[in-house]
Design an enzyme around this catalytic site. Sequence first.
Site, PDB file in Angstrom:
ATOM      1  N   ASP A 160      36.783  48.146  44.195  1.00  0.00           N
ATOM      2  CA  ASP A 160      37.651  49.100  43.483  1.00  0.00           C
ATOM      3  C   ASP A 160      38.219  50.124  44.466  1.00  0.00           C
ATOM      4  OD1 ASP A 160      36.870  47.983  40.853  1.00  0.00           O
ATOM      5  OD2 ASP A 160      34.918  48.762  41.421  1.00  0.00           O
ATOM      6  N   HIS A 188      31.192  50.109  37.571  1.00  0.00           N
ATOM      7  CA  HIS A 188      32.158  49.062  37.949  1.00  0.00           C
ATOM      8  C   HIS A 188      32.580  48.358  36.655  1.00  0.00           C
ATOM      9  CE1 HIS A 188      34.218  45.735  39.738  1.00  0.00           C
ATOM     10  NE2 HIS A 188      33.419  44.892  39.132  1.00  0.00           N
TER      11      HIS A 188
HETATM   12  P1  NAX Z   1      30.569  31.908  40.521  1.00  0.00           P
HETATM   13  O1  NAX Z   1      30.362  31.518  39.106  1.00  0.00           O
HETATM   14  O2  NAX Z   1      31.554  31.182  41.373  1.00  0.00           O
HETATM   15  O3  NAX Z   1      29.162  31.835  41.283  1.00  0.00           O
HETATM   16  C1  NAX Z   1      28.001  32.368  40.764  1.00  0.00           C
HETATM   17  C2  NAX Z   1      26.847  31.589  41.322  1.00  0.00           C
HETATM   18  O4  NAX Z   1      25.644  32.243  40.916  1.00  0.00           O
HETATM   19  C3  NAX Z   1      26.783  30.143  40.826  1.00  0.00           C
HETATM   20  O5  NAX Z   1      26.646  29.256  41.925  1.00  0.00           O
HETATM   21  C4  NAX Z   1      25.530  30.156  39.944  1.00  0.00           C
HETATM   22  O6  NAX Z   1      24.864  28.924  39.927  1.00  0.00           O
HETATM   23  C5  NAX Z   1      24.708  31.234  40.622  1.00  0.00           C
HETATM   24  N1  NAX Z   1      23.607  31.773  39.823  1.00  0.00           N
HETATM   25  C6  NAX Z   1      23.544  31.953  38.476  1.00  0.00           C
HETATM   26  N2  NAX Z   1      22.324  32.388  38.133  1.00  0.00           N
HETATM   27  C7  NAX Z   1      21.605  32.527  39.267  1.00  0.00           C
HETATM   28  C8  NAX Z   1      20.279  32.933  39.550  1.00  0.00           C
HETATM   29  N3  NAX Z   1      19.443  33.285  38.576  1.00  0.00           N
HETATM   30  N4  NAX Z   1      19.870  32.926  40.833  1.00  0.00           N
HETATM   31  C9  NAX Z   1      20.698  32.550  41.825  1.00  0.00           C
HETATM   32  N5  NAX Z   1      21.968  32.127  41.621  1.00  0.00           N
HETATM   33  C10 NAX Z   1      22.430  32.137  40.360  1.00  0.00           C
HETATM   34  O7  NAX Z   1      30.869  33.481  40.481  1.00  0.00           O
HETATM   35  P2  NAX Z   1      31.527  34.424  41.580  1.00  0.00           P
HETATM   36  O8  NAX Z   1      33.001  34.409  41.406  1.00  0.00           O
HETATM   37  O9  NAX Z   1      30.957  34.110  42.906  1.00  0.00           O
HETATM   38  O10 NAX Z   1      31.050  35.861  41.057  1.00  0.00           O
HETATM   39  C11 NAX Z   1      29.689  36.252  41.081  1.00  0.00           C
HETATM   40  C12 NAX Z   1      29.483  37.577  40.360  1.00  0.00           C
HETATM   41  O11 NAX Z   1      30.238  38.621  40.972  1.00  0.00           O
HETATM   42  C13 NAX Z   1      29.914  37.565  38.876  1.00  0.00           C
HETATM   43  O12 NAX Z   1      28.903  38.220  38.118  1.00  0.00           O
HETATM   44  C14 NAX Z   1      31.158  38.432  38.888  1.00  0.00           C
HETATM   45  O13 NAX Z   1      31.376  39.039  37.634  1.00  0.00           O
HETATM   46  C15 NAX Z   1      30.801  39.426  39.956  1.00  0.00           C
HETATM   47  N6  NAX Z   1      31.908  40.211  40.536  1.00  0.00           N
HETATM   48  C16 NAX Z   1      31.657  41.503  40.851  1.00  0.00           C
HETATM   49  C17 NAX Z   1      32.583  42.314  41.462  1.00  0.00           C
HETATM   50  C18 NAX Z   1      32.281  43.729  41.833  1.00  0.00           C
HETATM   51  O14 NAX Z   1      33.203  44.410  42.286  1.00  0.00           O
HETATM   52  N7  NAX Z   1      31.056  44.259  41.660  1.00  0.00           N
HETATM   53  C19 NAX Z   1      33.955  41.807  41.734  1.00  0.00           C
HETATM   54  C20 NAX Z   1      34.041  40.305  41.804  1.00  0.00           C
HETATM   55  C21 NAX Z   1      33.206  39.584  40.784  1.00  0.00           C
HETATM   56  O15 NAX Z   1      33.904  39.541  39.575  1.00  0.00           O
END
Ligand code: NAX
Length: 333
Positions: A160, A188
Amino acid sequence: MPLEPIRVVVTGAAGQIAYSLLYQLAKGDVFGPDQPLYLHLLDIPVMMGVLEGVVMELMDCALPLLLGVVPTADPAEGFKDIDAAFLVGAMPRKEGMERKDLLAANVKIFKVQGQALDQHAKKTVKVLVVGNPANTNALICSKYAPSIPRENFSAMTRLDQNRAQAQLAARFGVGIDNVRNVIIWGNHSSTQYPDARFAVVTKDGGESRVADSAADAAWLQDQFISTVQKRGAAVIAARKMSSAMSAAKAACDHMRDWWLGTTGDKYVSMGVISDGSYNTPKDIIFSFPVLVKDKQWTIVQGLELDAFSVQKLQQTGQELNEEKEEALAVCQD
Ligand code: NAX
């Protein structure tokens, strides 16, 4: 003398943010160009095949700082002797899922990971939570890792901040490095408060406060704030996938400044445990402007809040308090 290697874990290692993040970590962008490291890659069992491909690619990058890779679905192995943790993995929002259900599913993940950090990681570990709801996930993670100081847990609002800085640079026609001290307050989420009142722009050899420009006052309170708040949704609408490259870059910026320190009076925004500064609720993870020295952050004090800002901070603080209550209820189930 060569530096001792460190161990860094990335969760959600088979996901899209990790795909950009891992390369930057392994080539020295975060911990420095002389810091060798082991990468622990944690994901869930069904993703182990995909993770194998990521491991192959990391190997094929032929990066001298990367001493080894530990792919795993076991939190005990994932968090063993860890110095720095990027908690990216989370349950994504599925169609028809209520915000409450999403929070409940994720809080459970971060409870388990907090417990694993408590048992297996170094007590000095620096934890950055990216997975949403990031602030409340970080709070829960810290709660279940009582042997690690609460100051070692943070949530990412750097994306952000970077978005806000980029908007200002474009508006004032300067390079990104010529804008400093824009603040992200609070959660966030869409209640975050991007605050440019203290931002400084360097142009034509001189410095000026963004807030002093009368011509931009309406833009700052209206379009600027809503563009930053809604930027994530705009990227999804265009790309059909959420921000990944920019999120990974922001995670690197956040950890690098925590690890190596901030420069001069240039502050950065981090979600950290609130001590009640600026009248915010205590004991929630709230994004503040911070300075970092010797791997310790301190909240920048003494910034004046006008009535508009007071109201914005209250609104986002209240949302975080509500999330905290819901999360604690889920943990007791
Ligand atoms: P993806 O869905 O591409 O990847 C997430 C990965 O996490 C998958 O491989 C899944 O299998 C894995 N996962 C799920 N549960 C798990 C667990 N218990 N232990 C280990 N791995 C696990 O998502 P991606 O685009 O990489 O985003 C990841 C996270 O970042 C989401 O929650 C998203 O909302 C968050 N974000 C946060 C942002 C921020 O500014 N704080 C911005 C970007 C993003 O939206």
